[in-house]
Design an enzyme around this catalytic site. Structure first.
Site, PDB file in Angstrom:
ATOM      1  N   ASP A  34       0.798  -1.231   0.000  1.00 46.21           N
ATOM      2  CA  ASP A  34       0.000   0.000   0.000  1.00 46.21           C
ATOM      3  C   ASP A  34       0.833   1.286   0.000  1.00 46.21           C
ATOM      4  OD1 ASP A  34      -2.979  -1.078   1.469  1.00 46.21           O
ATOM      5  OD2 ASP A  34      -1.177  -2.304   1.488  1.00 46.21           O
ATOM      6  N   GLU A  62      -4.018   2.296  -3.535  1.00 47.22           N
ATOM      7  CA  GLU A  62      -5.319   2.771  -3.066  1.00 47.22           C
ATOM      8  C   GLU A  62      -5.247   3.880  -2.021  1.00 47.22           C
ATOM      9  OE1 GLU A  62      -7.982   0.788  -0.720  1.00 47.22           O
ATOM     10  OE2 GLU A  62      -6.558   0.226   0.820  1.00 47.22           O
ATOM     11  N   ASN A  63      -4.076   4.120  -1.423  1.00 48.50           N
ATOM     12  CA  ASN A  63      -3.925   5.212  -0.454  1.00 48.50           C
ATOM     13  C   ASN A  63      -2.940   6.269  -0.942  1.00 48.50           C
ATOM     14  OD1 ASN A  63      -5.602   4.166   1.776  1.00 48.50           O
ATOM     15  ND2 ASN A  63      -4.089   2.538   1.816  1.00 48.50           N
ATOM     16  N   HIS A  71     -10.539   1.392  -0.479  1.00 52.68           N
ATOM     17  CA  HIS A  71     -10.611   2.856  -0.604  1.00 52.68           C
ATOM     18  C   HIS A  71     -10.635   3.314  -2.066  1.00 52.68           C
ATOM     19  CE1 HIS A  71     -10.219   3.731   3.665  1.00 52.68           C
ATOM     20  NE2 HIS A  71      -9.240   2.840   3.732  1.00 52.68           N
ATOM     21  N   HIS A  79      -6.737  -8.302  -0.378  1.00 54.61           N
ATOM     22  CA  HIS A  79      -6.789  -7.055   0.382  1.00 54.61           C
ATOM     23  C   HIS A  79      -7.777  -7.277   1.519  1.00 54.61           C
ATOM     24  CE1 HIS A  79      -5.883  -2.733   0.533  1.00 54.61           C
ATOM     25  NE2 HIS A  79      -7.133  -2.574   0.945  1.00 54.61           N
ATOM     26  N   HIS A  93      -3.456  -4.247   2.918  1.00 55.25           N
ATOM     27  CA  HIS A  93      -4.525  -3.601   3.677  1.00 55.25           C
ATOM     28  C   HIS A  93      -4.141  -3.226   5.108  1.00 55.25           C
ATOM     29  CE1 HIS A  93      -8.438  -2.308   5.057  1.00 55.25           C
ATOM     30  NE2 HIS A  93      -8.438  -3.237   6.007  1.00 55.25           N
ATOM     31  N   HIS A 110      -1.250  -2.563   6.449  1.00 56.48           N
ATOM     32  CA  HIS A 110      -0.109  -1.641   6.503  1.00 56.48           C
ATOM     33  C   HIS A 110       1.008  -2.126   7.408  1.00 56.48           C
ATOM     34  CE1 HIS A 110      -2.256   2.206   4.849  1.00 56.48           C
ATOM     35  NE2 HIS A 110      -2.707   1.098   4.286  1.00 56.48           N
TER      36      HIS A 110
END
Length: 258
Positions: free
Chosen positions: A8, A39-40, A68, A151, A176, A178
């Site tokens: 991520d 996604e982040n 997200h 995820h 997901h 982190h």
């Protein structure tokens, strides 16, 4: 052959270290495919079309997304026009965007898709196990190896999917949470597996966010803005070496500073 899967990407720090390290890693390690979860990447929540373009320009071949995916306003309209980006495959079929990608290098065709877990996750998603089965069956004969990103929150769900796909996917790699897990391994039928590859971004943080506001929220429950942190920027990734048959031969977890 070699696949680099980047965990991520969080905010500008994550984008900057990807830009700094990916070209070097490709050259030094002879990497064939680079795939990143983005996604982040936009201020820690979602992604934009321009960020997708910048990641592609620095050497990322394909971008995956997670729960997200729709956080940035208008991305649901942009995603259909962006090459080599796929949203989670087990979202409702009415959702825009591709549910998989197939990219090729030196005659090897790599199928890429993400499934969302359903344990402790809020997104509306179909069964990740059945979705993965369906995609592998639907595209049989069109790919030589498969990267399946899971995820998800629960390590049990991720491990179960890894065993479910053992021998059918080149790699099943988690995102997901982190936080990287210490379980990088080759499963019985030579599928590379890791519950979570970890976060690419500021590790002097709480999951990529500034420490003090998050700590304060835990202490008193009052709402605060959780801005992306800046300290101890690292790239977290899994490096998978695999044969032309698509079977994994080696899995190495990387945690690198620029």
């Amino acid at each position: 052959m070699k696949l680099l899967f980047i965990g991520d990407i969080v905010g500008k720090p994550g984008r900057e270290i990807v830009s700094a390290l990916v070209p070097r890693l490709r050259a030094e390690r002879g990497i064939d495919f680079v795939v990143a979860n983005g996604e982040n990447a936009a201020a820690g929540a979602g992604i934009t079309g321009s960020i997708c373009k910048s990641l592609r320009e620095c050497g990322v071949d394909a971008i995956t997304l997670g729960d997200h995916v729709w956080d940035q306003k208008g991305f649901e309209h942009d995603i259909t026009g962006i090459d080599r980006v796929c949203r989670p495959a087990n979202l409702p079929t009415a959702c825009p965007g591709r549910d998989h990608l197939i990219i090729e290098k030196n005659g090897f065709r790599l199928l890429i898709f993400t499934v969302l877990g359903r344990s402790f996750m809020g997104a509306k998603a179909d069964c990740p196990f059945l979705c993965a089965d369906a995609l592998l069956q639907k595209h049989a004969g069109q790919f030589d190896g498969a990267l399946v990103e899971v995820h998800a929150e629960a390590t049990s769900e991720k491990q179960a999917l890894g065993w479910h796909l053992d021998g059918r996917a080149t790699a099943v790699l988690g995102t997901h949470t982190h936080v990287a897990t210490a379980d990088a391994s080759l499963l019985r039928r030579r599928t590379a597996f890791m519950c979570d590859v970890g976060m690419t971004g500021p590790h002097e943080s709480v999951l990529g966010r500034e420490i003090e506001p998050v700590l304060g929220r835990f202490l008193d429950g009052m709402p605060r803005r959780f801005e992306v942190a800046a300290g101890d920027n690292r790239l977290s990734a899994a490096l998978v070496e695999f044969a032309k048959s698509g079977r994994a031969e080696r899995l190495e977890w990387l945690s690198l500073r620029a």
